[in-house]
Design a protein around this motif. Sequence first.
Motif, short mmCIF file in Angstrom:
data_model
loop_
_atom_site.label_atom_id
_atom_site.label_comp_id
_atom_site.label_asym_id
_atom_site.label_seq_id
_atom_site.Cartn_x
_atom_site.Cartn_y
_atom_site.Cartn_z
N THR A 95 1.29 -1.43 0.08
CA THR A 95 -0.06 -0.04 0.37
C THR A 95 1.06 1.09 -0.16
OG1 THR A 95 -0.15 -0.30 2.49
CG2 THR A 95 -2.40 -1.20 1.00
N GLY A 96 2.31 1.21 0.45
CA GLY A 96 3.60 2.64 0.74
C GLY A 96 3.58 3.06 2.24
N LYS A 97 3.86 1.99 2.71
CA LYS A 97 4.12 2.10 3.82
C LYS A 97 5.49 2.56 4.22
CE LYS A 97 2.73 -2.50 4.70
NZ LYS A 97 2.36 -2.54 3.83
N THR A 98 6.27 2.01 3.71
CA THR A 98 8.03 2.33 3.33
C THR A 98 8.00 3.79 3.09
OG1 THR A 98 8.19 -0.57 3.85
CG2 THR A 98 9.75 1.16 3.33
N THR A 99 7.05 4.06 1.94
CA THR A 99 7.17 5.22 1.51
C THR A 99 7.17 6.48 2.24
OG1 THR A 99 7.38 4.22 -0.70
CG2 THR A 99 6.83 6.27 -0.77
N THR A 100 5.87 5.41 2.97
CA THR A 100 5.21 6.70 4.16
C THR A 100 6.20 7.39 4.80
OG1 THR A 100 3.09 5.95 3.36
CG2 THR A 100 3.03 7.63 5.58
N VAL A 101 6.59 6.13 4.74
CA VAL A 101 7.78 6.30 6.80
C VAL A 101 9.23 7.11 6.12
CG1 VAL A 101 9.33 5.25 7.80
CG2 VAL A 101 6.90 4.40 8.12
N GLY A 102 9.37 6.78 4.50
CA GLY A 102 10.62 7.53 4.34
C GLY A 102 9.93 9.32 4.33
N LYS A 103 8.41 9.45 3.36
CA LYS A 103 8.45 10.58 3.10
C LYS A 103 8.23 11.35 4.44
CE LYS A 103 5.81 9.49 -1.10
NZ LYS A 103 3.88 9.43 -1.27
N LEU A 104 7.16 11.49 5.45
CA LEU A 104 7.19 11.27 6.74
C LEU A 104 8.60 11.99 7.52
CD1 LEU A 104 4.59 12.20 8.92
CD2 LEU A 104 4.58 9.53 9.53
N ALA A 105 9.34 10.94 7.42
CA ALA A 105 10.71 11.45 8.38
C ALA A 105 10.69 12.64 7.43
CB ALA A 105 11.63 10.39 7.97
N ARG A 106 10.75 12.93 6.14
CA ARG A 106 11.34 14.25 5.01
C ARG A 106 10.44 15.30 5.99
NH1 ARG A 106 14.27 14.75 1.19
NH2 ARG A 106 13.07 15.49 -0.67
N VAL A 107 9.52 15.22 6.06
CA VAL A 107 8.72 16.15 6.95
C VAL A 107 9.04 16.58 7.95
CG1 VAL A 107 5.93 17.18 7.52
CG2 VAL A 107 6.62 15.70 5.08
N LEU A 108 8.98 15.71 8.78
CA LEU A 108 9.69 15.72 10.09
C LEU A 108 11.10 16.50 10.59
CD1 LEU A 108 8.28 12.52 11.61
CD2 LEU A 108 7.60 14.59 12.74
N VAL A 109 11.56 16.08 9.80
CA VAL A 109 13.34 16.66 9.58
C VAL A 109 13.25 17.58 9.34
CG1 VAL A 109 15.29 16.41 7.89
CG2 VAL A 109 14.36 14.58 9.36
N ALA A 110 11.80 17.94 8.41
CA ALA A 110 11.82 19.60 8.08
C ALA A 110 11.84 20.31 8.73
CB ALA A 110 11.57 20.19 6.66
N GLU A 111 10.36 19.74 9.90
CA GLU A 111 10.06 20.97 11.30
C GLU A 111 11.38 20.70 11.97
OE1 GLU A 111 6.93 18.83 11.75
OE2 GLU A 111 5.61 19.45 10.62
N GLY A 112 12.30 20.43 11.91
CA GLY A 112 13.36 20.21 12.54
C GLY A 112 13.59 19.42 14.07
N SER A 113 12.70 18.55 13.83
CA SER A 113 12.83 16.75 14.48
C SER A 113 13.92 16.21 14.01
CB SER A 113 11.73 16.23 14.36
OG SER A 113 10.22 16.93 14.63
N ASP A 114 14.08 15.12 15.92
CA ASP A 114 15.26 14.44 14.95
C ASP A 114 14.43 12.83 14.93
OD1 ASP A 114 17.70 14.67 15.01
OD2 ASP A 114 17.91 14.67 17.18
N VAL A 115 14.68 12.25 13.97
CA VAL A 115 14.22 11.27 13.87
C VAL A 115 14.75 9.99 13.47
CG1 VAL A 115 12.56 10.42 11.65
CG2 VAL A 115 12.41 12.35 12.42
N VAL A 116 14.69 8.71 13.93
CA VAL A 116 14.76 7.04 13.72
C VAL A 116 13.88 6.43 12.90
CG1 VAL A 116 14.90 6.45 15.86
CG2 VAL A 116 17.04 5.87 14.39
N LEU A 117 14.29 5.56 12.60
CA LEU A 117 13.58 4.82 11.98
C LEU A 117 14.00 2.99 12.07
CD1 LEU A 117 13.74 5.91 7.96
CD2 LEU A 117 12.55 7.32 9.76
#
Lengths: 285, 306
Positions: A95-117
């Motif tokens: 359905t696009g889970k892995t892709t969504t995780v990648g895209k969401l990480a991008r958004v969060l990083v852009a908002e200044g969050s520290d992210v781990v997958l």
Amino acid sequence: LSRDHLSEDDWDELEETLLLADVGAGPSAGLIDALRTQVRVHGVSDPVQVRAMLRSALLDLVDPSLDRSLATDPTLGEDGARVPSVVLVVGVNGTGKTTTVGKLARVLVAEGSDVVLGAADTFRAAAADQLETWGSRVGVPVVRSHKDGADPAAVAFDAVRHGRTEDVDVVLVDTAGRLQNKSGLMDELGKIRRVIEKEAPLREVLLVLDATTGQNGLMQARVFGEVAGVTGIVLTKLDGTAKGGIVVAVQRELGVPVKLVGLGEGPDDLAPFEPEAFVDGLLGD
Amino acid sequence: MFATLSDRLTSTFKNLRSRGRLSEADIDATVREIRRALLDADVAVPVVREFAAAVRERALSVEVSGALNPAQQVVKIVNEELVAILGGEGQRGLALAKNPPTVIMLAGLQGAGKTTLAGKLALHLKEKGHTPLLVAADLQRPNAVTQLKVVGERAGAPVYAPHSGVAGEDEVPTGDPVAVARAGVETARSREHDVVIIDTAGRLGVDAELMAQARDIRDATQPDEVLFVIDAMIGQDAVATANAFAEGVDFTGVVLSKLDGDARGGAALSVARVTGRPILFASTGEKLTDFEAFHPDRMASRILDM
Ligand SMILES: Nc1nc2c(ncn2[C@@H]2O[C@H](COP(=O)(O)OP(=O)(O)OP(=O)(O)O)[C@@H](O)[C@H]2O)c(=O)[nH]1
Ligand SMILES: Nc1nc2c(ncn2[C@@H]2O[C@H](COP(=O)(O)OP(=O)(O)OP(=O)(O)O)[C@@H](O)[C@H]2O)c(=O)[nH]1
Ligand SMILES: [K+]
Ligand SMILES: [Mg+2]
Ligand SMILES: [Mg+2]
């Protein structure tokens, strides 16, 4: 009651619009019946006005007042230490889970969050590699196992533990696609959830639904909702011709909103869900 | 979730048994139930419309009014019509080339199950004594090439993969899928593989650029089979998508994937009806052995939930 001035063909056409958008036979008939009553009561005869009434009924169902924000801010643990927000991403195969995780990480990083997958899909061929590529695309680390078939709950736990010790803001956990009628795989998902919750509260469980999905989407919602405690829906592949109308029933079934939509395969193709635009898409306007 | 069609029809016919024949109103009620069952199974609206009209006509005819049990007679008619659209009794197997290698190209929407199917086909063909070569012509989806390599290894089939596509730090894919596909067929010829299976990237029906690329792959490799892989969970979009791929790559056969789920799979009917191309295989799981010939009669029962 006066008769309405729309012909049976007009009504059929309106109903077909809904059916073609995957709203479903039951909900479509319900909407049209209610609309017919309303049209008669108010003596409406202008088809354009009837269409506007349908649009507004649909918008009511989709409910623009719902809170569609994601809980991705860290919380404080009992010891006063910061605990990352954990987001678990679930759904059927492809359905696009892995892709969504990648895209969401991008958004969060852009908002200044520290992210781990966390690569808790240890099953599908090269699933962790795919997530790693996304990680390097958007510049975030990935916790994974290099062993095929490793325990996904253990990987999820490691990712959350890593997130805590590294004091990150958000841990996004990708899971393997699974069909909701496979009880063994659904039990595994329940275990992933429980194991994560031992380490940190699960703030969001996102069910990823493919916009091309028909009536089976409702079964997906039901079972994933029960097993994983879904808090939001991500509707992917809306860049195609599919309208994603099944989410109207899914939202109602789960009592949780669509929060995000996927609009392509690239890192920036994730957007907030917009009820008005979605309804206009359903009606083909 | 839904009452079965048999249940619903039986209740529609409940008061009728004693009378033993059907009025026009009975038939209309019946056709409404059938329509609803098909829509619940995700059969495309235009196909449902056409189908309901055909069933209505047959149900009005002598064959029903004279029947001992009209309800069962109608169900039988519906079932027969469904099976006929889905391809009748016998399904053909893969078309093999007279002069090997046989070229099989896979195409479909994103996430439909193409790469997995590549492995399944390879295993299936190996078991029949063939020597398939897999060709990695999806250079776009992250780690599609890695995935195909793993799948090939599991199937015990070599993978021709001159480019790694989007993987790791390589953000911009190198290599051209059309050139890879063409070279893949050449490689198979020189290494005496008798079958080539070309995995391609997922693409949307409305993506003109990628659809043109798929057409170029087809033109460059002259496949004996172009298999359109479609997810059994798809809803009303099946028609638009199937038409786009029929026009775009002129596929020769259909593979219905994820049939191990609980979707009723009405898309099978839609695709068969609107494109007229046969459904050849069913994919029924994530393991490479979860693959079988398509059975129209079983599919008809499944769609009708009988
Ligand atoms: N057009 C389009 N394609 C998408 C979108 N989201 C994901 N995809 C594509 O869909 C395919 C499947 O995406 P994945 O992220 O691998 O899906 P998944 O749910 O992780 O799949 P499994 O882990 O195998 O269950 C890939 O080719 C993606 O590039 C979207 O919003 N639009
Ligand atoms: N349950 C089930 N899962 C399947 C089946 N076929 C494929 N899958 C799964 O569906 C997901 C997508 O399969 P892929 O083979 O990667 O699909 P694809 O069409 O190559 O995807 P893209 O290359 O991204 O367009 C994976 O999780 C597969 O394991 C099937 O018949 N049943
Ligand atoms: K759309
Ligand atoms: Mg995945
Ligand atoms: Mg693939």
